[in-house]
Write an enzyme that holds these catalytic residues in place. Sequence first.
Site, PDB file in Angstrom:
ATOM      1  N   ARG A 103       0.838  -1.195   0.000  1.00  0.00           N
ATOM      2  CA  ARG A 103       0.000   0.000   0.000  1.00  0.00           C
ATOM      3  C   ARG A 103       0.871   1.241   0.000  1.00  0.00           C
ATOM      4  O   ARG A 103       1.785   1.364   0.818  1.00  0.00           O
ATOM      5  CB  ARG A 103      -0.917   0.012   1.230  1.00  0.00           C
ATOM      6  CG  ARG A 103      -1.913   1.165   1.237  1.00  0.00           C
ATOM      7  CD  ARG A 103      -2.769   1.154   2.494  1.00  0.00           C
ATOM      8  NE  ARG A 103      -2.022   1.615   3.658  1.00  0.00           N
ATOM      9  CZ  ARG A 103      -2.591   1.999   4.809  1.00  0.00           C
ATOM     10  NH1 ARG A 103      -3.901   1.937   4.934  1.00  0.00           N
ATOM     11  NH2 ARG A 103      -1.860   2.404   5.819  1.00  0.00           N
ATOM     12  N   THR A 107      -0.985   7.654  -1.174  1.00  0.00           N
ATOM     13  CA  THR A 107      -2.238   7.532  -1.920  1.00  0.00           C
ATOM     14  C   THR A 107      -3.163   6.471  -1.323  1.00  0.00           C
ATOM     15  O   THR A 107      -4.363   6.459  -1.607  1.00  0.00           O
ATOM     16  CB  THR A 107      -1.959   7.136  -3.382  1.00  0.00           C
ATOM     17  OG1 THR A 107      -1.402   5.815  -3.415  1.00  0.00           O
ATOM     18  CG2 THR A 107      -0.982   8.104  -4.017  1.00  0.00           C
ATOM     19  N   ASP A 203       0.914  -1.437  13.626  1.00  0.00           N
ATOM     20  CA  ASP A 203       1.282  -2.088  12.369  1.00  0.00           C
ATOM     21  C   ASP A 203       1.440  -3.587  12.624  1.00  0.00           C
ATOM     22  O   ASP A 203       2.372  -4.022  13.309  1.00  0.00           O
ATOM     23  CB  ASP A 203       2.586  -1.494  11.841  1.00  0.00           C
ATOM     24  CG  ASP A 203       2.945  -2.027  10.460  1.00  0.00           C
ATOM     25  OD1 ASP A 203       3.166  -3.253  10.344  1.00  0.00           O
ATOM     26  OD2 ASP A 203       3.014  -1.226   9.514  1.00  0.00           O
ATOM     27  N   ASP A 206       4.868  -5.189  11.599  1.00  0.00           N
ATOM     28  CA  ASP A 206       5.957  -4.855  12.503  1.00  0.00           C
ATOM     29  C   ASP A 206       5.831  -5.590  13.833  1.00  0.00           C
ATOM     30  O   ASP A 206       6.829  -6.060  14.390  1.00  0.00           O
ATOM     31  CB  ASP A 206       5.974  -3.346  12.754  1.00  0.00           C
ATOM     32  CG  ASP A 206       6.495  -2.566  11.558  1.00  0.00           C
ATOM     33  OD1 ASP A 206       7.017  -3.194  10.628  1.00  0.00           O
ATOM     34  OD2 ASP A 206       6.364  -1.332  11.559  1.00  0.00           O
TER      35      ASP A 206
END
Length: 213
Positions: A103, A107, A203, A206
């Site tokens: 991703r 954007t 995340d 992570d």
Amino acid sequence: MQTVVVDHPLVAHKLTTLRDVGTDSPTFRRLADELVTLLAYEATREVRVVPREIVTPVAPTTGTALASPKPLVVPILRAGLGMLDGMMRLLPTAEVGFLGMVRDEETLEATTYAERLPADLSGRQVYVLDPMLATGGTLAAAIRFLVDRGADHITCVVLLAAPEGCDALEAGLEGVAVPVTIVTAAMDEKLNENGYIVPGLGDAGDRLYGLAH
């Protein structure tokens, strides 16, 4: 598109520990694995089966077996890999494909950078694994990719979802005739300005692999 939030005390318990910022990567991986197995129980409710004649130690009987072609499990790289073992524990005879998507953080658009899938998915039920349904772009792109290959029934297993992500996914699948179901442990409050789920768990990649920026 159907969305199923799994309401179970064990799901809520494990998710609470996943959310905790103090949970280390080894514990996070273990709990994510356990949570996915619980979600997979609900996600496979519509798995296709056929009758199977067997003989027990007492008498013949008719049981149930998974139908052919076998279900296909597709983790979205990289974070989806942390969900694969938990799903395969419940579907050990399923086949596995891989879809690499990234991703753009500006954007929020998803693009495919790698794939390892059968060229023809006609008649296949596909289970997509991705920890977060946040902006919806990654899952929409993945589902369209699979539908273009011929998949005719898609279930997405996610740890967390956001309302905006569900709305964006439904909009992104406009015109797709294939049934799509989202199975999640929780529907969170919202997305923040960076496209992260709130309260979320950070995340997922992570936290699974310890590669925080």
